[in-house]
Motif scaffolding. Structure first.
Motif, PDB file in Angstrom:
ATOM      1  N   CYS A  25     -25.734 -45.100 -13.823  1.00 48.07           N
ATOM      2  CA  CYS A  25     -24.433 -45.064 -12.993  1.00 48.07           C
ATOM      3  C   CYS A  25     -24.792 -43.994 -11.681  1.00 48.07           C
ATOM      4  N   GLN A  26     -25.000 -45.158 -10.425  1.00 45.55           N
ATOM      5  CA  GLN A  26     -25.105 -44.378  -8.887  1.00 45.55           C
ATOM      6  C   GLN A  26     -25.287 -42.746  -8.580  1.00 45.55           C
ATOM      7  N   TYR A  27     -25.033 -42.382  -8.073  1.00 40.62           N
ATOM      8  CA  TYR A  27     -24.594 -40.861  -7.224  1.00 40.62           C
ATOM      9  C   TYR A  27     -24.985 -41.333  -5.668  1.00 40.62           C
ATOM     10  N   LEU A  39     -26.250 -35.500 -13.149  1.00 44.10           N
ATOM     11  CA  LEU A  39     -26.276 -35.615 -14.344  1.00 44.10           C
ATOM     12  C   LEU A  39     -27.889 -36.173 -15.447  1.00 44.10           C
ATOM     13  N   HIS A  40     -29.043 -35.376 -15.142  1.00 43.61           N
ATOM     14  CA  HIS A  40     -29.397 -35.686 -16.292  1.00 43.61           C
ATOM     15  C   HIS A  40     -28.867 -35.655 -17.633  1.00 43.61           C
ATOM     16  N   VAL A  41     -29.143 -36.805 -18.525  1.00 44.69           N
ATOM     17  CA  VAL A  41     -29.147 -36.108 -20.091  1.00 44.69           C
ATOM     18  C   VAL A  41     -30.557 -36.528 -20.940  1.00 44.69           C
ATOM     19  N   THR A  92     -27.808 -39.703 -14.938  1.00 42.09           N
ATOM     20  CA  THR A  92     -26.431 -41.154 -14.483  1.00 42.09           C
ATOM     21  C   THR A  92     -25.302 -39.598 -13.524  1.00 42.09           C
ATOM     22  N   ILE A  93     -24.162 -39.608 -13.738  1.00 40.52           N
ATOM     23  CA  ILE A  93     -23.131 -38.809 -13.076  1.00 40.52           C
ATOM     24  C   ILE A  93     -22.369 -38.569 -14.190  1.00 40.52           C
ATOM     25  N   TYR A  94     -20.962 -37.474 -14.228  1.00 42.14           N
ATOM     26  CA  TYR A  94     -19.744 -37.553 -14.544  1.00 42.14           C
ATOM     27  C   TYR A  94     -19.499 -38.230 -15.027  1.00 42.14           C
ATOM     28  N   PRO A  95     -19.091 -39.223 -16.385  1.00 41.99           N
ATOM     29  CA  PRO A  95     -18.163 -40.592 -15.863  1.00 41.99           C
ATOM     30  C   PRO A  95     -16.184 -39.619 -15.682  1.00 41.99           C
ATOM     31  N   GLY A  96     -15.575 -40.578 -14.950  1.00 40.15           N
ATOM     32  CA  GLY A  96     -14.106 -40.194 -14.450  1.00 40.15           C
ATOM     33  C   GLY A  96     -13.333 -40.264 -16.083  1.00 40.15           C
ATOM     34  N   LYS A  97     -12.281 -39.754 -16.014  1.00 39.14           N
ATOM     35  CA  LYS A  97     -11.695 -39.700 -17.299  1.00 39.14           C
ATOM     36  C   LYS A  97     -10.123 -41.100 -16.834  1.00 39.14           C
ATOM     37  N   TYR A  98      -9.737 -41.708 -18.462  1.00 39.38           N
ATOM     38  CA  TYR A  98      -8.878 -42.365 -17.816  1.00 39.38           C
ATOM     39  C   TYR A  98      -7.646 -42.556 -18.984  1.00 39.38           C
ATOM     40  N   THR A  99      -6.949 -43.123 -18.376  1.00 40.82           N
ATOM     41  CA  THR A  99      -5.704 -43.565 -20.175  1.00 40.82           C
ATOM     42  C   THR A  99      -5.755 -44.297 -21.165  1.00 40.82           C
ATOM     43  N   PHE A 107      -4.391 -39.033 -21.858  1.00 39.22           N
ATOM     44  CA  PHE A 107      -6.213 -39.363 -21.028  1.00 39.22           C
ATOM     45  C   PHE A 107      -7.597 -39.404 -22.452  1.00 39.22           C
ATOM     46  N   ARG A 108      -7.753 -40.227 -22.452  1.00 37.39           N
ATOM     47  CA  ARG A 108      -9.535 -39.471 -22.936  1.00 37.39           C
ATOM     48  C   ARG A 108      -9.687 -38.543 -21.863  1.00 37.39           C
ATOM     49  N   PRO A 109     -10.748 -37.519 -22.859  1.00 38.35           N
ATOM     50  CA  PRO A 109     -12.059 -36.829 -22.146  1.00 38.35           C
ATOM     51  C   PRO A 109     -12.982 -37.023 -21.925  1.00 38.35           C
ATOM     52  N   ALA A 110     -13.731 -36.705 -20.518  1.00 39.66           N
ATOM     53  CA  ALA A 110     -14.703 -37.378 -20.371  1.00 39.66           C
ATOM     54  C   ALA A 110     -15.725 -37.404 -21.202  1.00 39.66           C
ATOM     55  N   HIS A 111     -16.636 -38.552 -20.697  1.00 34.77           N
ATOM     56  CA  HIS A 111     -17.425 -38.710 -22.264  1.00 34.77           C
ATOM     57  C   HIS A 111     -18.283 -39.422 -22.199  1.00 34.77           C
TER      58      HIS A 111
END
Length: 197
Positions: A25-27, A39-41, A92-99, A107-111
């Motif tokens: 995902c682009q910053y 975010l670097h994994v 990548t970037i931190y993922p957003g949460k979604y319902t 909500f799901r936790p960010a993952h």
């Protein structure tokens, strides 16, 4: 919630044959405060003995974008291969949460989703990585079988900054594969599998 064969064997929103790319995902500077930090994994893929690194293993990863939305076959997804030391690296970037339902509080936790393609007599693995401090982990996760309570799947990234105060968060997520053929799904892994080193 209906769970299809694809979810059980690969995870939700999985597309086979993602592009080979380290930058997922682009910053973008206009995103929210925490999401402004890239975010670097990084991690090592180990054999079941917990000490032998597995080289040339295909590591697939996919995630929601910063708004909590999954995109098409090439956005916010891709794969890399481990090097000769078993190390993989992704940006990548931190993922957003979604319902997951009409209830705005489900909500799901960010993952991040991972599929590790086993080789050298090791099973493939589908799992997820979560972030420490997320208030939607565990019992309040709207996905009851997604293992967000497991401590080995919850990572606390470390912030690293240079002299110009440009920062990245680094999440270390090491993964151990079990011996055998077939596929392991993280929610179906038990303590007796000895996959946590």
């Amino acid at each position: 919630m209906f769970i299809s064969e694809q979810i059980i064997h690969r995870g939700p929103f999985y597309y086979p044959d993602p592009p080979r790319q380290r930058l997922l995902c682009q910053y973008k500077k206009e995103t929210g405060a925490k999401k402004n930090v890239p975010l670097h994994v990084v991690g090592i893929i180990f054999a079941q003995d917990c000490k032998t690194p597995l080289r040339r293993v295909k590591v697939e990863m996919w995630q929601a974008n910063h708004e909590g939305k999954y995109k098409n076959e090439t956005n916010c997804r891709g794969f890399v291969r481990t090097n000769k030391y078993g190390i993989y690296k992704l940006k990548t970037i931190y993922p957003g949460k979604y319902t997951t339902s009409a209830n705005a509080n489900d909500f799901r936790p960010a993952h991040l989703h991972f599929k590790i393609n086993g080789k050298n007599g090791h099973k493939s693995l589908v799992t997820q990585m979560y972030f420490a401090g997320d208030k939607h982990l565990g019992e309040v996760d709207s996905c009851y079988g997604c293992s967000s309570h497991r401590k080995d799947l919850i990572i606390k990234p470390k912030r690293v900054c240079n002299r110009k105060k440009l920062c990245v968060d680094v999440a270390e997520f090491n993964i151990t594969l079990s011996k055998g053929k077939g596929l392991h799904v993280s929610k179906a892994i038990f303590e007796e599998d000895n996959l946590v080193c």
